[in-house]
Enzyme design. Structure first.
Site, PDB file in Angstrom:
ATOM      1  N   CYS A   2       0.831  -1.194   0.000  1.00 54.02           N
ATOM      2  CA  CYS A   2       0.000   0.000   0.000  1.00 54.02           C
ATOM      3  C   CYS A   2       0.868   1.246   0.000  1.00 54.02           C
ATOM      4  CB  CYS A   2      -0.889  -0.023   1.221  1.00 54.02           C
ATOM      5  SG  CYS A   2      -1.801  -1.561   1.365  1.00 54.02           S
ATOM      6  N   ARG A  27       1.785   1.716  -6.070  1.00 47.68           N
ATOM      7  CA  ARG A  27       2.006   0.729  -5.009  1.00 47.68           C
ATOM      8  C   ARG A  27       0.748  -0.104  -4.751  1.00 47.68           C
ATOM      9  NH1 ARG A  27       6.485   1.912  -1.921  1.00 47.68           N
ATOM     10  NH2 ARG A  27       5.660   0.667  -0.226  1.00 47.68           N
ATOM     11  N   TRP A  74      -3.318  -2.102  -1.717  1.00 47.57           N
ATOM     12  CA  TRP A  74      -3.154  -3.342  -2.476  1.00 47.57           C
ATOM     13  C   TRP A  74      -3.633  -4.429  -1.525  1.00 47.57           C
ATOM     14  CZ3 TRP A  74      -0.682  -8.130  -2.502  1.00 47.57           C
ATOM     15  CH2 TRP A  74      -0.559  -8.758  -3.747  1.00 47.57           C
ATOM     16  N   ASN A 100       0.441  -0.353   5.978  1.00 51.02           N
ATOM     17  CA  ASN A 100       1.012  -1.133   4.874  1.00 51.02           C
ATOM     18  C   ASN A 100       1.731  -2.318   5.504  1.00 51.02           C
ATOM     19  OD1 ASN A 100       2.184  -2.108   2.558  1.00 51.02           O
ATOM     20  ND2 ASN A 100       3.895  -0.665   2.626  1.00 51.02           N
ATOM     21  N   GLY A 101       1.350  -3.534   5.116  1.00 49.86           N
ATOM     22  CA  GLY A 101       2.004  -4.707   5.697  1.00 49.86           C
ATOM     23  C   GLY A 101       0.993  -5.794   6.009  1.00 49.86           C
ATOM     24  N   GLU A 483      12.885 -12.136 -19.546  1.00 56.03           N
ATOM     25  CA  GLU A 483      12.421 -10.777 -19.257  1.00 56.03           C
ATOM     26  C   GLU A 483      11.383 -10.314 -20.282  1.00 56.03           C
ATOM     27  OE1 GLU A 483      11.983  -6.955 -17.527  1.00 56.03           O
ATOM     28  OE2 GLU A 483      12.410  -8.989 -16.814  1.00 56.03           O
ATOM     29  N   LYS A 487       7.612  -9.136 -19.276  1.00 55.93           N
ATOM     30  CA  LYS A 487       7.050  -7.825 -19.641  1.00 55.93           C
ATOM     31  C   LYS A 487       5.713  -8.009 -20.358  1.00 55.93           C
ATOM     32  CE  LYS A 487       8.846  -5.447 -17.458  1.00 55.93           C
ATOM     33  NZ  LYS A 487       9.802  -6.123 -16.683  1.00 55.93           N
ATOM     34  N   GLU A 490       3.048  -9.146 -17.833  1.00 54.97           N
ATOM     35  CA  GLU A 490       2.661  -8.071 -16.905  1.00 54.97           C
ATOM     36  C   GLU A 490       1.770  -7.034 -17.576  1.00 54.97           C
ATOM     37  OE1 GLU A 490       5.719  -6.503 -13.850  1.00 54.97           O
ATOM     38  OE2 GLU A 490       6.840  -6.883 -15.685  1.00 54.97           O
ATOM     39  N   HIS A 506      12.968 -30.158 -26.295  1.00 53.68           N
ATOM     40  CA  HIS A 506      12.716 -31.098 -25.185  1.00 53.68           C
ATOM     41  C   HIS A 506      11.319 -30.898 -24.596  1.00 53.68           C
ATOM     42  CE1 HIS A 506      16.920 -32.202 -25.410  1.00 53.68           C
ATOM     43  NE2 HIS A 506      17.241 -30.935 -25.356  1.00 53.68           N
ATOM     44  N   LYS A 605       4.203  -1.996  -7.528  1.00 58.27           N
ATOM     45  CA  LYS A 605       5.596  -1.711  -7.883  1.00 58.27           C
ATOM     46  C   LYS A 605       6.589  -2.363  -6.943  1.00 58.27           C
ATOM     47  CE  LYS A 605       8.867   0.207 -10.241  1.00 58.27           C
ATOM     48  NZ  LYS A 605       9.158  -0.344 -11.543  1.00 58.27           N
TER      49      LYS A 605
END
Ligand code: AGP
Length: 610
Positions: A2, A27, A74, A100-101, A483, A487, A490, A506, A605
């Protein structure tokens, strides 16, 4: 994870809180809310979803006050809803609290409080803290907060204001154990926030709270105490970012702006750290650890997400250039696998934010298990990762607001190249001007690849409806394939996987069909022919091949449906260039699919809880 903001002072508080929340929205964007004290009463306004919903509500029913708290959420405990939105008001209506937590023992605490008659209106762990503080509130907020902290287990950064001091009394008390919290110093006014970005518009003088700190701010004073209530000294620091850096600069999205800032960010990351004449690398603050680096038998590199992909490239660079063995671990896995750590191990934590709980807990585990030293590669001065480390290589990417990491990644690769050259030096090799000189070619190469955005946008237009994507790379470019896939996942919510190109036969080759775009990274000398034959395998099964290559298009047109040319640089630095077209591809596919590229669903983030 948060976002928290707070203000005490004479200015109208709500516009200040909303501006701070705007800068923290990356966030978490499940709900938002503010609380002020007005006429001796706690008044809140909350809304589910993005901050704009709260702004709309406040536009229709403005809220005035002189000190207040703001929160963007969040969701962890309790679904995204107005009922679970912060600030939380205690059952007696005497205080408001933002957090936050995660409180790990909130259920037994909630059960005890409920049995003693405390009412609960939400499903959150945070409301338990509010009632715990209220339970001990007897006129003075600080001792009540200290008493509550003594009962809490888990991670928390919270702030609370109350009516306790009576009309006109402005005070916020905040506590930190894990997630970040800093105070912004003003003249007759003070701020607090989870992240420097929320304060930049008002002050650059900040105090980062340490774990276990409890702070009390009033318009004319800032005090910090330890868990027993004893005053402690905390040094003020001056932030070196400016507010303009945290704006969109005319771009449609932060992500696109940050992709285009990579030339400057990469240049800023090696500037002043390389003596191109001698090849000497100058890393500030490393004198303290050089002896331990010289004696190290191996590195444990710890990271999450995009930073973990940088760690994989770092392994390649350090093993090749410094011949020092490197083990790479996900932060969330490391301590639970009982790693073998002895005095020959140096642990390196890579983190853009410096606040990722999984990476921090892995770094602390390495320290507790006996690692000789902790080194951080980080983008945020004053963040936890830099404070628990013996030395830090700062990436100079500036504030990264887009949730999808782009410029922080390319600057991490440059920082790891510098670290590899430094390790090579402290372990007895002569500095090599040729190796150092390779860095000088990067800015121009990045400008050239950024200039090919139009072609990449065309490719994105042709394939943005694809259901799946595959990314292939070999050697130092395998992490770049990972990566590229991350991207795209996301930003566009398309299922995508990165694979070592040689692994395809394989198993994943079974996925190949005429609807499957396969992005293959074919640059350099060492494995080019191998990757070319992997492209042939895909082509032979009618898969769509999108080649990222430093060769002339004719060289690959027999097996590629699309060709993205990239300039050639030194093999070790080629990943810095090769990732840019993949960032742009993900961005333009995401935009075409109408996704919120700066704030993708379900993401945040910096992930400050485990
Ligand atoms: C990358 O685009 C994501 N935002 C995420 O994977 C991120 O890299 C990860 O959470 C690690 O963050 P850090 O670098 O701040 O520790």
């Amino acid at each position: 994870m948060c976002g928290i903001v707070g203000y005490v002072g004479d200015r109208p508080v709500v516009p200040l809180l909303l501006d701070g929340l705007k800068r923290l929205e990356y966030r978490g964007y499940d709900s938002a809310g503010v609380a002020v004290v007005r006429d001796g009463e706690i008044v809140t306004c909350k809304a589910e979803g993005k901050l704009e919903n709260l702004v709309a509500r406040l536009d229709s029913a403005p809220l005035a006050g002189s000190h207040g708290l703001g929160h963007t959420r969040w969701a962890t405990h309790g679904a995204p809803s107005e009922r679970n939105a912060h600030p939380m008001v205690d059952a007696r209506g005497r205080l408001a609290l933002i957090h936050n937590g995660i409180i790990e023992n909130f259920l037994p605490l909630k059960r005890r409080l409920a049995e003693e008659g405390w009412a609960f209106r939400s499903d959150t762990d945070t409301e338990v803290i509010a009632n715990l503080v209220s339970e001990r509130l007897d006129g003075d907020l600080l001792p009540a907060v200290l008493a509550a902290c003594r009962q809490l287990e888990g991670m928390y950064a919270f702030a609370v204001l109350s009516t306790a001091g009576g009309d006109g009394h402005q005070e916020i008390v905040a506590a930190r154990q894990g997630p970040p919290l800093l105070l912004g110093l003003g003249d007759g006014e003070q701020y607090l926030a989870s992240d420097p970005a929320a304060l930049l518009a008002h002050t650059r003088d900040v105090v980062f709270l340490e774990n276990g700190d409890v702070a009390r701010i009033t318009p004319r004073s800032v005090e910090v105490f330890d868990g027993s209530g004893e005053p402690v000294e905390r040094r003020a620091q001056r932030l070196d970012w400016d507010p303009v850096q945290a704006d969109k600069g005319g771009y449609r999205h932060y992500m696109l702006k940050e992709i285009h800032e990579q030339t400057q960010a990469v240049q800023d990351t090696f500037a002043g750290r390389i003596d191109f004449a001698t090849g000497e690398v100058l890393l500030e603050g490393f004198a303290a650890v050089d002896e331990r680096l010289a004696a190290a038998s191996r590195l444990h590199v710890l990271a999450c997400g995009t930073s973990w992909h940088a760690a994989l490239v770092g392994k390649f660079l350090i093993e090749e250039l410094a011949r020092l063995p490197v083990e790479v671990d996900y932060g969330s896995e490391y301590r639970y696998r009982h790693p073998i750590v002895d005095e020959g191990v140096v642990a390196v934590g890579i983190s853009q934010s410096g606040e990722t709980a999984d990476t921090l807990s892995a770094m602390q585990a390495a320290r507790e298990l006996g690692a000789a030293a902790l080194v951080a590669v980080c983008n945020v001065r004053g963040s936890e990762a830099t404070r628990i480390s013996d030395a830090t290589v700062y990436t100079h990417a500036g504030p990264e607001i887009g949730v999808a990491s782009t410029k922080a990644f390319t600057t991490q690769l440059v920082a790891l190249y510098l670290l590899a050259l430094h390790l090579r030096r402290v372990r007895g090799e002569e500095p090599d001007p040729a190796l150092a000189g390779e860095l000088a070619h990067l800015p121009q190469a990045l400008d050239r690849v950024l200039a090919s955005e139009r072609e990449i946008r065309q490719i994105a237009r042709r394939y943005h409806r694809a259901r799946d994507f595959l990314f292939l790379g070999r050697g130092i470019n395998y992490p770049i394939a990972l990566e590229g896939a991350l991207k795209l996942k996301e930003i566009s919510y398309i299922h995508a996987e990165g694979y070592p190109a040689g692994e395809m036969k394989h198993g994943p080759i079974a996925l190949i069909d005429p609807d499957m775009p396969v992005v293959a990274i074919a640059t350099g000398e060492r494995v080019y022919d191998k990757v070319k034959s992997n492209m042939q395998e895909v082509h032979a099964r009618d898969g769509i091949v999108i080649a990222v290559t430093d060769r002339d298009p004719e060289d690959v047109e027999d097996v590629a449906d699309e060709v993205i040319r990239v300039p050639r640089v030194a093999e070790w630095l080629q990943p810095v260039v090769n990732v840019v077209p993949l960032q742009l591809l993900a961005y333009h596919v995401g935009v075409r699919r109408g996704a919120d590229v700066d704030q993708p669903r379900n993401l945040a983030k910096s992930v400050t809880v485990e």
